[in-house]
Design a protein around this motif. Structure first.
Motif, PDB file in Angstrom:
ATOM      1  N   MET A  68       0.929  -1.260  -0.072  1.00  0.00           N
ATOM      2  CA  MET A  68      -0.141  -0.010   0.086  1.00  0.00           C
ATOM      3  C   MET A  68       0.900   1.289  -0.051  1.00  0.00           C
ATOM      4  SD  MET A  68      -2.722  -1.270  -0.566  1.00  0.00           S
ATOM      5  CE  MET A  68      -3.506   0.293  -0.877  1.00  0.00           C
ATOM      6  N   GLY A  69       1.950   1.226   0.607  1.00  0.00           N
ATOM      7  CA  GLY A  69       2.917   2.373   0.677  1.00  0.00           C
ATOM      8  C   GLY A  69       3.262   2.614  -0.983  1.00  0.00           C
ATOM      9  N   TYR A  70       3.757   1.519  -1.384  1.00  0.00           N
ATOM     10  CA  TYR A  70       4.401   1.890  -2.884  1.00  0.00           C
ATOM     11  C   TYR A  70       3.231   2.331  -3.661  1.00  0.00           C
ATOM     12  CZ  TYR A  70       6.327   0.548  -7.399  1.00  0.00           C
ATOM     13  OH  TYR A  70       6.737   0.586  -8.398  1.00  0.00           O
ATOM     14  N   LEU A  71       1.853   1.836  -3.748  1.00  0.00           N
ATOM     15  CA  LEU A  71       0.923   2.456  -4.511  1.00  0.00           C
ATOM     16  C   LEU A  71       0.589   3.857  -4.188  1.00  0.00           C
ATOM     17  CD1 LEU A  71      -1.667  -0.707  -4.374  1.00  0.00           C
ATOM     18  CD2 LEU A  71       0.287  -0.172  -6.003  1.00  0.00           C
ATOM     19  N   GLN A  72       0.726   4.133  -2.986  1.00  0.00           N
ATOM     20  CA  GLN A  72       0.260   5.687  -2.626  1.00  0.00           C
ATOM     21  C   GLN A  72       1.644   6.505  -3.016  1.00  0.00           C
ATOM     22  OE1 GLN A  72      -1.276   6.358   1.542  1.00  0.00           O
ATOM     23  NE2 GLN A  72      -0.954   4.097   1.615  1.00  0.00           N
ATOM     24  N   LYS A  73       2.520   6.157  -2.785  1.00  0.00           N
ATOM     25  CA  LYS A  73       3.903   6.771  -3.162  1.00  0.00           C
ATOM     26  C   LYS A  73       3.876   6.872  -4.892  1.00  0.00           C
ATOM     27  CE  LYS A  73       9.043   7.046  -3.007  1.00  0.00           C
ATOM     28  NZ  LYS A  73      10.097   6.446  -2.553  1.00  0.00           N
ATOM     29  N   ASN A  74       3.617   5.947  -5.568  1.00  0.00           N
ATOM     30  CA  ASN A  74       3.656   5.828  -7.089  1.00  0.00           C
ATOM     31  C   ASN A  74       2.295   6.135  -7.478  1.00  0.00           C
ATOM     32  OD1 ASN A  74       6.429   5.146  -7.451  1.00  0.00           O
ATOM     33  ND2 ASN A  74       5.836   3.836  -5.923  1.00  0.00           N
TER      34      ASN A  74
END
Length: 538
Positions: free
Chosen positions: A220-226
């Motif tokens: 989820m952190g990756y999706l939010q960041k990118n």
């Protein structure tokens, strides 16, 4: 610092420098503009490859008659499986004799080698795991379908599965590093065509437990960041459920086979990440994963679900950051469409496997020209002889210095034509080039066939009005798109070859060969290079 501290500092620094130099000398990937080069022994390298059939290199005797054939087709690289069941027949006891012979024979024939690790999975199945793994499903759990029936697929949720594969892969990379001082091995593929069949996901109790839990914060952190860079197919799924950042897999991505696939893609990627990361810590060769592409009209589980497919590339990049590229294996049509999907997010294109046929020569030219790809490789190379591939590889090898010099500068293009696509237009510098399949002229016998042979070419701009065109089955006209009131003519047209990087003219072309200055052409079956100079007049 006292003298002792300074001495220790210098020793550590020297070790780091030596380690850095050693790593610089092994094959690596280098960005040039927005494109990626494979560098081997300090020089750009294009993989003109061929992949061996799955069981071919299990005997040196079987391979002996094929090396001459590989050279005749102008291959510079062999893609070959290394089988977990053969290198670790007994747990913890490794046998690399076959691999050593493969490296020696490849080197002897002046070629490079790409290792395909047939570890936990090969074409979704776990067919190449050792017998001591296959016969102990309690310790090494298998995936299950919706009915709870065990499959010939190791579950990525089994910790012992991962640890056993990890131990074998680490031993493999240590061995390659120790014996391959001449850099015969240039890349490695961990696993092969990962995916779930015939279910979209694993229903083993270990998998079910994970599926009910919250989506990992790492994903989820990756999706939010990118978020603004995610591929649109994946973004659409996330958006449909309100861009939730917390919840179970079904709460965030909805119910259905699509969510099952996303869930599996994450855990396949995490499994491969562990293996790749450990392998690179030992010997950091470039590493890639390949995918069996989706056949039209199929849903997850009817095709190998959750592999490194374009609509899942965000999940794979988040879960397996040590992987250098995601690669397509072609047994489906739409070559250009699939490749366009794979080169998003600066993913370098490498085609490690393509069904052998009469289109491979044109597609090799197109992949190297249009995408400036790492390389191209038809499958079952030992069972085929193909003059189209030999012709295309010969041209790419001749053009290699020009490709390297102009790489990543918008000076190289590739063309692929057939009966359904008879025209392709490219722009280089001030000029617009219209490529047509040469059958459109009606002069070649093949023009009357129901299915046309593919035309393919590479064009490289080397000066303001100087270009090299190499390929087969193309006819080319040109315009100056900036000076639209000007007529563009051919100032000079030469057919020739590159010898040791130097251009050698074979024929000066004019008259009938250029249709009295109206076009240049290379007929089907005639793989050749032409140099052209253009000029304008009113």
């Amino acid at each position: 610092m006292n003298i002792k501290q300074i001495a220790i500092f210098l020793i550590v620094l020297l070790i780091q420098i030596e380690k850095g130099n050693a790593q610089e000398n092994i094959p690596y990937l280098k960005m040039v503009g927005e494109k990626t080069h494979l560098i081997v022994k300090g020089e750009p390298f294009i993989v003109l490859g061929g992949e061996l059939g799955n069981s071919s290199f299990t005997s040196i005797e079987y391979m002996k008659p094929h090396w001459e054939k590989f050279q005749a087709m102008n291959l510079n690289t062999i893609l070959a499986p290394v089988y977990w069941e053969l290198i670790e027949p007994k747990e913890g006891q490794f046998d690399f004799e076959l691999l050593d012979k493969l490296i020696i024979e490849t080197r002897k024939n002046d070629m490079k080698l790409i290792i395909l690790w047939f570890g936990s999975w090969k074409n979704s199945m776990s067919s190449h795991v050792p017998s001591w793994v296959k016969q102990n499903p309690t310790k090494y759990p298998r995936a299950k379908d919706e009915r709870g029936v065990s499959q010939e697929i190791l579950s990525p949720f089994g910790k012992n599965n991962l640890q056993a594969d990890l131990n074998a892969f680490k031993a493999l990379m240590k061995h390659i590093k120790s014996i391959d001082k001449e850099q015969t091995v240039i890349m490695v593929q961990p696993e092969n065509e990962i995916g779930m069949l015939p279910s979209a996901r694993d229903y083993h109790p270990l998998a079910n437990e994970k599926f009910k839990k919250q989506v990992p914060t790492e994903l989820m952190g990756y999706l939010q960041k990118n978020k603004e860079y995610l591929v649109p197919e994946f973004l659409k799924v996330w958006r449909k459920n309100g861009y939730k950042t917390q919840g179970t897999w079904e709460e965030i991505f909805g119910q259905g086979y699509g969510t099952d696939e996303i869930f599996m893609a994450w855990y396949f990627a995490k499994y491969v990440q562990e293996i790749t990361k450990a392998g690179k810590e030992i010997y950091p060769l470039p590493m890639f994963v390949n995918a069996a592409l989706i056949r039209r009209g199929k849903i997850p589980g009817e095709y190998p679900s959750a592999g490194p497919l374009p609509h899942l590339m965000d999940v794979w990049k988040a879960g397996a950051p040590s992987i250098d590229m995601l690669s397509p294996d072609f047994y489906t049509p739409d070559f250009e469409l699939w490749n366009d999907l794979y080169v998003r997010q600066n993913n370098p294109l490498f085609v490690p496997e393509h069904r052998f046929g009469n289109t491979v020569g044109a597609k090799a030219l197109f992949a190297i020209g249009h995408y400036e790809a790492i390389g191209f490789s038809p499958f079952s190379i030992e069972n085929n002889v193909n003059s189209e591939l030999a012709g295309a590889y010969n041209l790419i090898e001749q053009l290699h210095p020009l490709i390297a010099k102009n790489f990543g500068q918008n000076k190289i293009e590739g063309i692929l034509l057939d009966r359904d696509k008879v025209l392709s237009t490219v722009v280089l510098g001030d000029y617009e080039f219209s490529f047509k399949n040469s059958y459109t002229l009606g002069w070649e016998a093949g023009a009357t066939k129901d299915v046309w042979d593919s035309g393919g070419a590479i064009i490289i701009q080397t000066n303001t009005n100087e270009f090299y065109v190499a390929g087969s089955g193309v006819v080319v006209t040109f315009k100056n798109w900036k000076k639209r009131d000007k007529i563009v003519g051919i100032l000079k047209n030469e057919e020739g070859v590159f010898e040791n990087g130097n251009w050698k003219v074979i024929r000066h072309l004019n008259g009938d060969q250029t249709h009295q200055g109206r076009h240049i052409r290379i007929s089907h079956g005639d793989y050749s290079i032409q140099r052209i100079e253009l000029y304008e007049y009113e």
